[in-house]
Design a protein around this motif. Structure first.
Motif, PDB file in Angstrom:
ATOM      1  N   PRO A  94       0.840  -1.202   0.000  1.00 53.06           N
ATOM      2  CA  PRO A  94       0.000   0.000   0.000  1.00 53.06           C
ATOM      3  C   PRO A  94       0.870   1.246   0.000  1.00 53.06           C
ATOM      4  O   PRO A  94       1.999   1.235   0.489  1.00 53.06           O
ATOM      5  CB  PRO A  94      -0.797  -0.131   1.309  1.00 53.06           C
ATOM      6  CG  PRO A  94       0.036  -1.008   2.180  1.00 53.06           C
ATOM      7  CD  PRO A  94       0.712  -1.974   1.234  1.00 53.06           C
ATOM      8  N   THR A  95       0.361   2.314  -0.569  1.00 54.62           N
ATOM      9  CA  THR A  95       1.124   3.554  -0.640  1.00 54.62           C
ATOM     10  C   THR A  95       1.396   4.074   0.761  1.00 54.62           C
ATOM     11  O   THR A  95       0.485   4.297   1.548  1.00 54.62           O
ATOM     12  CB  THR A  95       0.356   4.607  -1.448  1.00 54.62           C
ATOM     13  OG1 THR A  95       0.166   4.105  -2.764  1.00 54.62           O
ATOM     14  CG2 THR A  95       1.123   5.911  -1.503  1.00 54.62           C
ATOM     15  N   ILE A  96       2.665   4.228   1.087  1.00 59.79           N
ATOM     16  CA  ILE A  96       3.075   4.727   2.389  1.00 59.79           C
ATOM     17  C   ILE A  96       4.165   5.760   2.198  1.00 59.79           C
ATOM     18  O   ILE A  96       4.876   5.759   1.202  1.00 59.79           O
ATOM     19  CB  ILE A  96       3.585   3.584   3.298  1.00 59.79           C
ATOM     20  CG1 ILE A  96       4.544   2.690   2.529  1.00 59.79           C
ATOM     21  CG2 ILE A  96       2.459   2.788   3.886  1.00 59.79           C
ATOM     22  CD1 ILE A  96       5.056   1.511   3.318  1.00 59.79           C
ATOM     23  N   CYS A  97       4.280   6.655   3.149  1.00 59.80           N
ATOM     24  CA  CYS A  97       5.289   7.699   3.041  1.00 59.80           C
ATOM     25  C   CYS A  97       6.560   7.260   3.747  1.00 59.80           C
ATOM     26  O   CYS A  97       6.563   6.356   4.575  1.00 59.80           O
ATOM     27  CB  CYS A  97       4.765   9.005   3.646  1.00 59.80           C
ATOM     28  SG  CYS A  97       4.278   8.850   5.375  1.00 59.80           S
ATOM     29  N   GLY A  98       7.648   7.916   3.418  1.00 55.69           N
ATOM     30  CA  GLY A  98       8.918   7.587   4.049  1.00 55.69           C
ATOM     31  C   GLY A  98       9.862   6.912   3.074  1.00 55.69           C
ATOM     32  O   GLY A  98       9.552   6.719   1.900  1.00 55.69           O
ATOM     33  N   TRP A  99      11.034   6.544   3.607  1.00 56.12           N
ATOM     34  CA  TRP A  99      12.096   5.988   2.782  1.00 56.12           C
ATOM     35  C   TRP A  99      12.408   4.565   3.199  1.00 56.12           C
ATOM     36  O   TRP A  99      12.282   4.185   4.357  1.00 56.12           O
ATOM     37  CB  TRP A  99      13.365   6.839   2.891  1.00 56.12           C
ATOM     38  CG  TRP A  99      13.180   8.261   2.491  1.00 56.12           C
ATOM     39  CD1 TRP A  99      13.004   9.325   3.325  1.00 56.12           C
ATOM     40  CD2 TRP A  99      13.135   8.780   1.158  1.00 56.12           C
ATOM     41  NE1 TRP A  99      12.852  10.473   2.589  1.00 56.12           N
ATOM     42  CE2 TRP A  99      12.930  10.169   1.260  1.00 56.12           C
ATOM     43  CE3 TRP A  99      13.244   8.211  -0.104  1.00 56.12           C
ATOM     44  CZ2 TRP A  99      12.847  10.999   0.148  1.00 56.12           C
ATOM     45  CZ3 TRP A  99      13.158   9.034  -1.214  1.00 56.12           C
ATOM     46  CH2 TRP A  99      12.961  10.407  -1.081  1.00 56.12           C
ATOM     47  N   PHE A 100      12.864   3.775   2.229  1.00 51.36           N
ATOM     48  CA  PHE A 100      13.424   2.474   2.540  1.00 51.36           C
ATOM     49  C   PHE A 100      14.820   2.700   3.120  1.00 51.36           C
ATOM     50  O   PHE A 100      15.469   3.702   2.859  1.00 51.36           O
ATOM     51  CB  PHE A 100      13.530   1.610   1.276  1.00 51.36           C
ATOM     52  CG  PHE A 100      12.225   1.278   0.643  1.00 51.36           C
ATOM     53  CD1 PHE A 100      11.571   0.109   0.988  1.00 51.36           C
ATOM     54  CD2 PHE A 100      11.640   2.135  -0.275  1.00 51.36           C
ATOM     55  CE1 PHE A 100      10.354  -0.202   0.403  1.00 51.36           C
ATOM     56  CE2 PHE A 100      10.433   1.825  -0.852  1.00 51.36           C
ATOM     57  CZ  PHE A 100       9.781   0.658  -0.518  1.00 51.36           C
ATOM     58  N   SER A 101      15.287   1.722   3.888  1.00 48.96           N
ATOM     59  CA  SER A 101      16.644   1.800   4.407  1.00 48.96           C
ATOM     60  C   SER A 101      17.184   0.393   4.591  1.00 48.96           C
ATOM     61  O   SER A 101      16.417  -0.573   4.725  1.00 48.96           O
ATOM     62  CB  SER A 101      16.708   2.589   5.714  1.00 48.96           C
ATOM     63  OG  SER A 101      15.930   1.948   6.717  1.00 48.96           O
TER      64      SER A 101
END
Length: 406
Positions: free
Chosen positions: A392-399
Motif C-alpha cells: 500500500p502507498t506509504i510515506c517515508g524511505w526504505f533503508s
C-alpha cells in the motif's frame, strides 16, 4: 555407544543437517570433526538416538563458531534444545557482519509494526514493537536511534537492548533556532560501530539548530559535542563515519575529515566531480586502504539509477586526487538516501552496488525491487522479491538494516 566423526547425517539435529548439506557452501566446515572431539562418549536415548542435550559445552560452542555464519542460523542453533540454549550466549561476538535486510517504511509515526525483507533468503519478517509508536527511527549497525521530542535513545529491535543518549534539550536554548526542538531536527544519524566496541560514538546531522549542524556523543555523555558549525555557503550534503573520524561532503564539492580525538579538521585538496542537478552523492565507509571514504555518485536523470560511479582517494607521483574505480574487490555497497553500508561478501556477490528501486503502480500501491549494479560491466540485475511485490502507498524511505544480536 561411541560416536565418531563419520556418523551419518540423519543423526544430526535438523539445523546441523542443513549446515552439512552438500548444497551449503559452508558444509565442509563441520566435517570431519576436529581431532579432540573424535570419540566422545554420548548418552543414548530411546531408539538409539544421541542425547544432543548432553553434548559437552565446548563442542556446542565449536559448532556455533564454525557453523553459525548468520544471525538466523545462530538463533536456530540455540533453539535445538535447552542444553544448547544455555551453552550458547544470546549475544555472540564471533559472527561476521550480516548482509542487510530492507527495512520498509512505516504507515506513519504511530505505526509500531516493523516490516523487513531479507533479500538473501527471499523472506519477510514482521515485528510488533509498541515501544516504537510515536518515535522517529534512524538505523545504523543493526540499532535504531529513536527520536521522540527532545528525547533520543538507542534500541536494538532484535535483542531489545537499549541505551539513553543525551537529550536534544541539553544544548542551551540560545544555541537553538526555537525554544522547543521539533522532531524533524535530525536529518541523519550514524553509529561508528556496534555500541559494545570501545571506540563507539554517535554522529547526528541537525537541521533546526541555528549554529551547529553536526554533533556527536558517546554512551554516558550528558550533552552533544559540537563538531561542525553551520555555514550557508558550504551546506552539508552527506557524511559517514570511519574509526575515530567523520567524513563530510558539502555543496562546494569538498570532502573533509573531522578527527574526534583531536577535534581537528582537514579538507582534501582535490574536489570531486559532481552535478547536483541530476546526480545524488553519498559517502560510504572506506575499506581502510584508500585513506578516506568511498564517494558514490548516482545519476538520477529521468529516474535512471543505473549509472553509478565510485571514487577513491589516491596518492601517487606527488599527485593527490579522487579517482574513478571499477573494482572494490569482494565488497558490496548497499545504497540508500540516508544510510549506506559497505560489506565484504563471499563468492560472486562482491564488486557490486545494491539499491532499492520502487515504482508506483497506481494511487494506492507501489512495487518494490532491488537492483544490483556490477561495477566492471555496468550491467544491472533485478533481484526478485518473491511474494513481496505490491505494497500500500506509504510515506517515508526504505533503508538497509543490518541485524545484530549484540
Amino acid at each position: 555407544m561411541v560416536v565418531g566423526p563419520t556418523k551419518t547425517l540423519p543423526c544430526w539435529p535438523p539445523i546441523v543437517q542443513s549446515l552439512l548439506s552438500p548444497s551449503n557452501p559452508r558444509a565442509s566446515i563441520l566435517a570431519p570433526v576436529p581431532t579432540r572431539f573424535e570419540a566422545p562418549s554420548l548418552a543414548v536415548t530411546m531408539h538409539g538416538r544421541q542425547d544432543w542435550a548432553n553434548l559437552p559445552p565446548d563442542m556446542i560452542t565449536l559448532i556455533s563458531e564454525k557453523a553459525s555464519i548468520t544471525n538466523t542460523m545462530y538463533v536456530h542453533l540455540r533453539a535445538v534444545c535447552k542444553g544448547w540454549r544455555s551453552s550458547l550466549t544470546p549475544h555472540p561476538r564471533h559472527l561476521p557482519r550480516q548482509s542487510p535486510w530492507l527495512l520498509l517504511p512505516r504507515l506513519g509515526v504511530h505505526d509500531f509494526l516493523l516490516r523487513f525483507y531479507n533479500p538473501s533468503l527471499c523472506k519477510s519478517y514482521h515485528f510488533n514493537l509498541p515501544c516504537l509508536s510515536g518515535k522517529y527511527i534512524y538505523n545504523s549497525y543493526g540499532w535504531f536511534v529513536l527520536n521522540h521530542g527532545c528525547r533520543v535513545s538507542l534500541f536494538n529491535p532484535i535483542t531489545g537492548n537499549s541505551f539513553d543518549l543525551p537529550s536534544l534539550d541539553a544544548m542551551s536554548k540560545s544555541e537553538r533556532a526555537v525554544p522547543n526542538v521539533p522532531h524533524y531536527c535530525l536529518q541523519k544519524v550514524l553509529l561508528s560501530c556496534n555500541p559494545s566496541e570501545p571506540d563507539f560514538f554517535v554522529v547526528a546531522w541537525f537541521l533546526s539548530w541555528s549554529d551547529w549542524e553536526l554533533g556527536f556523543c558517546r554512551i554516558g555523555d550528558t550533552h552533544w559535542n559540537r563538531l561542525k558549525k553551520r555555514d550557508g555557503c558550504t551546506s552539508l550534503l552527506d557524511f559517514t563515519c570511519h574509526r575515530n573520524s567523520v567524513y563530510t561532503v558539502n555543496c562546494k564539492k569538498e570532502v573533509s575529515v573531522y578527527d574526534l580525538q583531536s577535534l581537528t579538521v582537514w579538507t582534501y585538496p582535490s574536489k570531486i566531480i559532481y552535478y547536483p542537478n541530476y546526480q545524488r552523492i553519498n559517502l560510504v565507509e572506506g575499506d581502510g586502504e584508500s585513506g578516506g571514504p568511498l564517494v558514490v555518485i548516482t545519476y538520477e536523470c529521468h529516474g535512471n539509477n543505473n549509472l553509478i560511479n565510485v571514487y577513491k582517494w589516491y596518492e601517487y607521483d606527488s599527485q593527490q586526487q579522487w579517482c574513478l574505480v571499477m573494482d572494490i574487490g569482494k565488497r558490496a555497497l548497499f545504497l540508500n538516501r540516508f544510510n549506506c553500508t559497505n560489506l565484504q561478501l563471499e563468492g560472486t556477490q562482491g564488486n557490486a552496488i545494491y539499491y532499492d528501486a520502487s515504482c508506483p503502480l497506481d494511487l494506492n500501491s507501489f512495487r518494490v525491487s532491488i537492483n544490483r549494479v556490477f561495477l566492471k560491466s555496468g550491467s544491472v540485475l533485478q533481484h526478485n522479491l518473491g511474494p513481496l511485490v505490491e505494497f500500500p502507498t506509504i510515506c517515508g524511505w526504505f533503508s538497509w538494516f543490518t541485524p545484530s544480536l549484540i
